[in-house]
Design an enzyme around this catalytic site. Structure first.
Site, PDB file in Angstrom:
ATOM      1  N   ARG A 137       1.319  -1.033   0.220  1.00  0.00           N
ATOM      2  CA  ARG A 137      -0.290  -0.191  -0.164  1.00  0.00           C
ATOM      3  C   ARG A 137       0.822   1.266  -0.176  1.00  0.00           C
ATOM      4  NH1 ARG A 137      -5.700   1.428   2.689  1.00  0.00           N
ATOM      5  NH2 ARG A 137      -5.872   0.299   1.568  1.00  0.00           N
ATOM      6  N   HIS A 164      -7.478   1.056  -6.582  1.00  0.00           N
ATOM      7  CA  HIS A 164      -7.317  -0.287  -5.532  1.00  0.00           C
ATOM      8  C   HIS A 164      -8.322  -0.853  -5.564  1.00  0.00           C
ATOM      9  CE1 HIS A 164      -7.575  -1.275  -1.753  1.00  0.00           C
ATOM     10  NE2 HIS A 164      -8.583   0.029  -1.317  1.00  0.00           N
ATOM     11  N   GLN A 167      -9.728  -3.730  -3.703  1.00  0.00           N
ATOM     12  CA  GLN A 167     -11.361  -3.138  -3.718  1.00  0.00           C
ATOM     13  C   GLN A 167     -12.212  -3.758  -4.484  1.00  0.00           C
ATOM     14  OE1 GLN A 167     -12.158  -1.655   0.125  1.00  0.00           O
ATOM     15  NE2 GLN A 167     -14.447  -2.077  -1.148  1.00  0.00           N
ATOM     16  N   ASP A 259     -17.174   7.192  -2.415  1.00  0.00           N
ATOM     17  CA  ASP A 259     -16.266   6.818  -2.174  1.00  0.00           C
ATOM     18  C   ASP A 259     -15.460   8.051  -1.198  1.00  0.00           C
ATOM     19  OD1 ASP A 259     -13.675   5.910  -0.481  1.00  0.00           O
ATOM     20  OD2 ASP A 259     -12.216   6.030  -2.052  1.00  0.00           O
ATOM     21  N   CYS A 299     -16.461   1.485  -0.419  1.00  0.00           N
ATOM     22  CA  CYS A 299     -15.547   0.930   0.726  1.00  0.00           C
ATOM     23  C   CYS A 299     -15.114   1.114   1.866  1.00  0.00           C
ATOM     24  CB  CYS A 299     -14.329   1.251  -0.358  1.00  0.00           C
ATOM     25  SG  CYS A 299     -13.241   3.054  -0.351  1.00  0.00           S
ATOM     26  N   ARG A 327     -14.200  -8.640   1.149  1.00  0.00           N
ATOM     27  CA  ARG A 327     -12.238  -8.654   0.996  1.00  0.00           C
ATOM     28  C   ARG A 327     -11.822  -9.705   1.245  1.00  0.00           C
ATOM     29  NH1 ARG A 327     -10.438  -3.486   0.917  1.00  0.00           N
ATOM     30  NH2 ARG A 327      -8.448  -4.462   0.393  1.00  0.00           N
TER      31      ARG A 327
HETATM   32  N1  NVA Z   1      -9.652   6.700  -2.068  1.00  0.00           N
HETATM   33  C1  NVA Z   1      -9.894   5.625  -0.286  1.00  0.00           C
HETATM   34  C2  NVA Z   1      -9.577   4.864  -0.634  1.00  0.00           C
HETATM   35  C3  NVA Z   1      -9.630   4.281   1.242  1.00  0.00           C
HETATM   36  C4  NVA Z   1     -10.154   2.744   1.204  1.00  0.00           C
HETATM   37  C5  NVA Z   1      -8.268   6.364  -0.125  1.00  0.00           C
HETATM   38  O1  NVA Z   1      -7.511   6.077  -0.811  1.00  0.00           O
HETATM   39  O2  NVA Z   1      -7.627   7.055   1.212  1.00  0.00           O
HETATM   40  N1   CP Z   2     -11.361   0.094   1.859  1.00  0.00           N
HETATM   41  C1   CP Z   2     -10.077  -0.462   2.713  1.00  0.00           C
HETATM   42  O1   CP Z   2      -9.480  -0.650   1.636  1.00  0.00           O
HETATM   43  O2   CP Z   2      -9.874   0.173   3.685  1.00  0.00           O
HETATM   44  P1   CP Z   2      -8.733   0.028   4.118  1.00  0.00           P
HETATM   45  O3   CP Z   2      -8.283   1.392   4.306  1.00  0.00           O
HETATM   46  O4   CP Z   2      -9.213  -0.224   5.998  1.00  0.00           O
HETATM   47  O5   CP Z   2      -7.695  -1.095   4.295  1.00  0.00           O
END
Ligand code: NVA
Ligand code: CP
Length: 339
Positions: A137, A164, A167, A259, A299, A327
């Site tokens: 990540r 992502h 997801q 989101d 998500c 997930r």
């Molecule tokens: N778009 C959000 C998704 C979090 C799971 C982010 O990148 O923070």
């Molecule tokens: N939806 C998602 O990726 O959640 P987290 O940021 O908690 O992993």
């Protein structure tokens, strides 16, 4: 790198134990997933994506029936490098490895020598000598791609600023569960043209789906992702519309997806984003345009009162807890196929 590519092409045999949890056996194109990176899903064929979804559904059924988990990843170790916070992605990958008989190692990027200037390439080379797979990540998709280039083990995108993918696979599994299929449904995404939106674009295009997106003019999906999705859509018959009107996007929608307005790393823009996105809130007024049996996906983490109101996310149309659960099943499908 060429040696790695060659290795992967030779990896045509699925792990034997995995067949125990399959109903039929994979379609031909899904046989070569071992060793494959999952960076954006653009690198997967529609058949491979469908196969991941079907396997995830099958693994979920097995778990619900209390059937023993497989030991398909016994002796295998997954490293998980996180540069951003996570609840779902981290926990679901860790538990997935446990259920599959393997071991997961959480690596906070700040605790690695990466944080002190060791190169991505050297990190990839070294970790490949210890691990059998990596979930990452991070911020820049380029960093993820560089890591994958120098790693001899499969690398999975656990979220980048651009995509992502894991997801969106869980989202599609959830839609399939609720609606029985994907093709012919109208999916509406309302909000930021961000990583989740990009992965939705690529995956919907791959699977030939009907996707309407509404974002503020200032926050559209990236041009290069729209171009890629349109290119794929021309081959699959997918219909994609990018609009600025949330009401138009959700007309007759079967699924409404949103989101957060401020993704991780964009905190400094929060105030101006709240203002720009206010008309894009998913609330009772907006969902009146959708089909009466629409489902709502997010998500998570969610901000009630911003991108969605509490009556929607906590109401009868929300499928967000099943989406979050999925997930786990999707991660198990991905890991068992590529590791
Ligand atoms: N778009 C959000 C998704 C979090 C799971 C982010 O990148 O923070
Ligand atoms: N939806 C998602 O990726 O959640 P987290 O940021 O908690 O992993």
């Amino acid at each position: 790198m060429p040696a790695r590519q060659a290795d992967r092409q030779d990896s045509s045999v699925m792990v034997d134990n995995l067949t125990a949890c399959q109903t039929g056996g994979p379609p031909e194109p899904a046989k070569n997933l071992k060793g494959k990176d999952l960076l954006s899903l653009a690198e997967f064929t529609p058949a491979e994506i469908k196969y991941i979804l079907d396997l995830a559904a099958e693994l979920k059924q097995r778990q619900k029936k209390g059937k023993p988990q497989t030991s398909v990843l016994a002796g295998k170790t997954l490293g998980m490098i996180f540069q951003k916070a996570s609840t779902r992605t981290r926990v679901s990958f860790e538990v997935a490895m446990y259920h599959l008989g393997g071991y997961a190692l959480y690596l906070n990027a700040n605790d690695l020598q990466l944080g002190r200037g060791e190169t991505i390439a050297d990190t990839a080379r070294v970790l490949s000598r210890y691990l059998d797979g990596l979930v990452v990540r991070t911020y820049a998709q380029e960093d993820l791609e560089e890591l994958a280039l120098y790693a001899d083990i499969p690398v999975i995108n656990g979220l980048s600023d651009l995509y992502h993918p894991c997801q969106v696979l869980a989202d599609l599994q959830t839609i399939q569960e609720y609606k029985g299929n994907l093709v012919g449904l109208k999916l509406a995404y309302v909000g930021d043209g961000n990583n989740v939106c990009h992965s939705l674009l690529i995956t919907a295009a791959k699977l030939g789906l009907l996707l309407f997106i509404a974002t503020p003019e200032e926050y559209p999906p990236a041009e290069k992702i729209i171009a890629l999705a349109r290119h794929i859509a021309r081959q699959t018959g997918s219909h994609i519309e990018i609009l600025n009107s949330p009401a138009k996007a959700v007309v007759n929608a079967d699924v409404i997806i949103t989101d957060v307005w401020t993704s991780m790393g964009q905190e400094a823009e929060q105030k101006q984003r709240r203002k720009a996105f206010a008309p894009y809130q998913v609330n009772t007024e907006l969902v009146k345009h959708a089909k009466p049996d629409f489902i709502f996906l997010h998500c998570l983490p969610a901000h009630r009162g911003e991108e969605v109101t509490a009556d929607i996310i906590d109401g009868p149309h929300a499928a967000v807890w099943d989406e979050a659960e999925n997930r786990l099943h999707i991660q198990k499908a991905i890991l068992s196929l590529i590791m």
